[in-house]
Design a protein around this motif. Structure first.
Motif, mmCIF file in Angstrom:
data_model
loop_
_atom_site.group_PDB
_atom_site.id
_atom_site.type_symbol
_atom_site.label_atom_id
_atom_site.label_comp_id
_atom_site.label_asym_id
_atom_site.label_seq_id
_atom_site.Cartn_x
_atom_site.Cartn_y
_atom_site.Cartn_z
ATOM 1 N N ALA A 16 -32.708 -84.280 39.212
ATOM 2 C CA ALA A 16 -31.703 -83.713 38.297
ATOM 3 C C ALA A 16 -30.979 -82.537 38.938
ATOM 4 O O ALA A 16 -29.770 -82.360 38.742
ATOM 5 C CB ALA A 16 -32.374 -83.267 36.993
ATOM 6 N N THR A 17 -31.699 -81.760 39.732
ATOM 7 C CA THR A 17 -31.080 -80.618 40.410
ATOM 8 C C THR A 17 -30.147 -81.085 41.511
ATOM 9 O O THR A 17 -29.030 -80.566 41.666
ATOM 10 C CB THR A 17 -32.161 -79.674 40.968
ATOM 11 O OG1 THR A 17 -33.009 -79.241 39.891
ATOM 12 C CG2 THR A 17 -31.554 -78.465 41.649
ATOM 13 N N ALA A 18 -30.581 -82.075 42.275
ATOM 14 C CA ALA A 18 -29.727 -82.621 43.341
ATOM 15 C C ALA A 18 -28.437 -83.190 42.749
ATOM 16 O O ALA A 18 -27.340 -82.978 43.299
ATOM 17 C CB ALA A 18 -30.479 -83.698 44.120
ATOM 18 N N GLY A 58 -19.160 -74.981 29.121
ATOM 19 C CA GLY A 58 -20.048 -75.567 28.121
ATOM 20 C C GLY A 58 -21.048 -76.557 28.674
ATOM 21 O O GLY A 58 -21.670 -77.304 27.920
ATOM 22 N N LYS A 59 -21.229 -76.553 29.985
ATOM 23 C CA LYS A 59 -22.168 -77.484 30.608
ATOM 24 C C LYS A 59 -23.490 -76.764 30.878
ATOM 25 O O LYS A 59 -23.494 -75.609 31.299
ATOM 26 C CB LYS A 59 -21.586 -78.029 31.906
ATOM 27 C CG LYS A 59 -20.270 -78.769 31.705
ATOM 28 C CD LYS A 59 -19.654 -79.140 33.029
ATOM 29 C CE LYS A 59 -18.265 -79.710 32.856
ATOM 30 N NZ LYS A 59 -17.599 -79.915 34.149
ATOM 31 N N PRO A 60 -24.607 -77.453 30.667
ATOM 32 C CA PRO A 60 -25.917 -76.812 30.839
ATOM 33 C C PRO A 60 -26.408 -76.841 32.286
ATOM 34 O O PRO A 60 -25.941 -77.646 33.101
ATOM 35 C CB PRO A 60 -26.833 -77.674 29.966
ATOM 36 C CG PRO A 60 -26.225 -79.038 30.064
ATOM 37 C CD PRO A 60 -24.730 -78.806 30.125
ATOM 38 N N LEU A 61 -27.357 -75.983 32.567
ATOM 39 C CA LEU A 61 -28.093 -76.061 33.831
ATOM 40 C C LEU A 61 -28.998 -77.283 33.766
ATOM 41 O O LEU A 61 -29.374 -77.711 32.679
ATOM 42 C CB LEU A 61 -28.947 -74.811 34.021
ATOM 43 C CG LEU A 61 -28.220 -73.525 34.392
ATOM 44 C CD1 LEU A 61 -29.190 -72.355 34.356
ATOM 45 C CD2 LEU A 61 -27.609 -73.647 35.773
ATOM 46 N N PRO A 62 -29.359 -77.825 34.936
ATOM 47 C CA PRO A 62 -30.263 -78.992 34.898
ATOM 48 C C PRO A 62 -31.659 -78.615 34.439
ATOM 49 O O PRO A 62 -32.080 -77.512 34.558
ATOM 50 C CB PRO A 62 -30.263 -79.479 36.334
ATOM 51 C CG PRO A 62 -29.904 -78.305 37.156
ATOM 52 C CD PRO A 62 -29.031 -77.456 36.282
ATOM 53 N N LEU A 74 -33.481 -72.266 44.101
ATOM 54 C CA LEU A 74 -33.509 -71.238 43.057
ATOM 55 C C LEU A 74 -33.582 -71.869 41.665
ATOM 56 O O LEU A 74 -34.334 -71.401 40.807
ATOM 57 C CB LEU A 74 -32.285 -70.330 43.165
ATOM 58 C CG LEU A 74 -32.268 -69.357 44.333
ATOM 59 C CD1 LEU A 74 -30.892 -68.697 44.462
ATOM 60 C CD2 LEU A 74 -33.358 -68.297 44.175
ATOM 61 N N ILE A 75 -32.811 -72.928 41.448
ATOM 62 C CA ILE A 75 -32.832 -73.605 40.145
ATOM 63 C C ILE A 75 -34.221 -74.155 39.865
ATOM 64 O O ILE A 75 -34.782 -73.946 38.781
ATOM 65 C CB ILE A 75 -31.764 -74.718 40.101
ATOM 66 C CG1 ILE A 75 -30.362 -74.102 40.080
ATOM 67 C CG2 ILE A 75 -31.982 -75.639 38.891
ATOM 68 C CD1 ILE A 75 -29.242 -75.098 40.299
ATOM 69 N N ASP A 76 -34.790 -74.857 40.842
ATOM 70 C CA ASP A 76 -36.102 -75.467 40.612
ATOM 71 C C ASP A 76 -37.210 -74.426 40.516
ATOM 72 O O ASP A 76 -38.134 -74.569 39.704
ATOM 73 C CB ASP A 76 -36.404 -76.504 41.689
ATOM 74 C CG ASP A 76 -35.633 -77.805 41.463
ATOM 75 O OD1 ASP A 76 -34.935 -77.915 40.427
ATOM 76 O OD2 ASP A 76 -35.725 -78.696 42.316
#
Length: 140
Positions: free
Chosen positions: A6-8, A136-140, A31-33
């Protein structure tokens, strides 16, 4: 560190939506993961907020120059913001594997002109995430 699918996918979609490549896609994905794994998504959201402010402030500082009206105040706010964002990023990577921590310290947090330039490029990437979120888009 294995990046979640999902992050990729998010990184790819972010680059398409922003119409430019990230300077540090692997580091942003890490950083996200790491934020997800460590329950620090709110910290990451705080980082992207500050990144947007810092990149805009830096642009204004460059445009008005050191002799420009308000430069000193903006410079002081910029310095405070840099300290805060660095602390927040260190919070995200705090419990990561040693090689990731060492990489981030060596690449972004050590005191040198090169590392400051690297950190500013990372902040530009993180500001892209803030723009994504403002749409308005979310982070994964």
């Amino acid at each position: 560190m294995n990046i979640r699918p999902a992050t990729a996918q998010f990184i790819k979609e972010l680059e398409v939506a922003s119409d430019r490549k990230l300077h540090y896609p692997q580091e942003i994905a890490q950083l996200i993961d790491l934020a997800h794994e460590g329950g620090k998504v709110e910290v990451l959201e705080d980082v992207v907020f500050h990144a947007k402010f810092l990149t805009k402030s830096f642009g204004v500082m460059k445009r008005i120059g050191m002799d420009g009206e308000g430069y000193d105040k903006l410079s002081a706010e910029f310095q405070t913001g840099m300290e805060k964002v660095t602390t927040l990023l260190k919070t995200i990577i705090k419990e990561s594997p040693a090689e990731i921590k060492n990489y981030f310290v060596g690449m972004f947090f050590s005191l040198s002109h090169e590392n400051l330039a690297n950190l500013m490029k990372l902040l530009v990437d993180l500001a892209m995430i803030k723009n994504w979120m403002l749409d308005g888009k979310p982070l994964p």
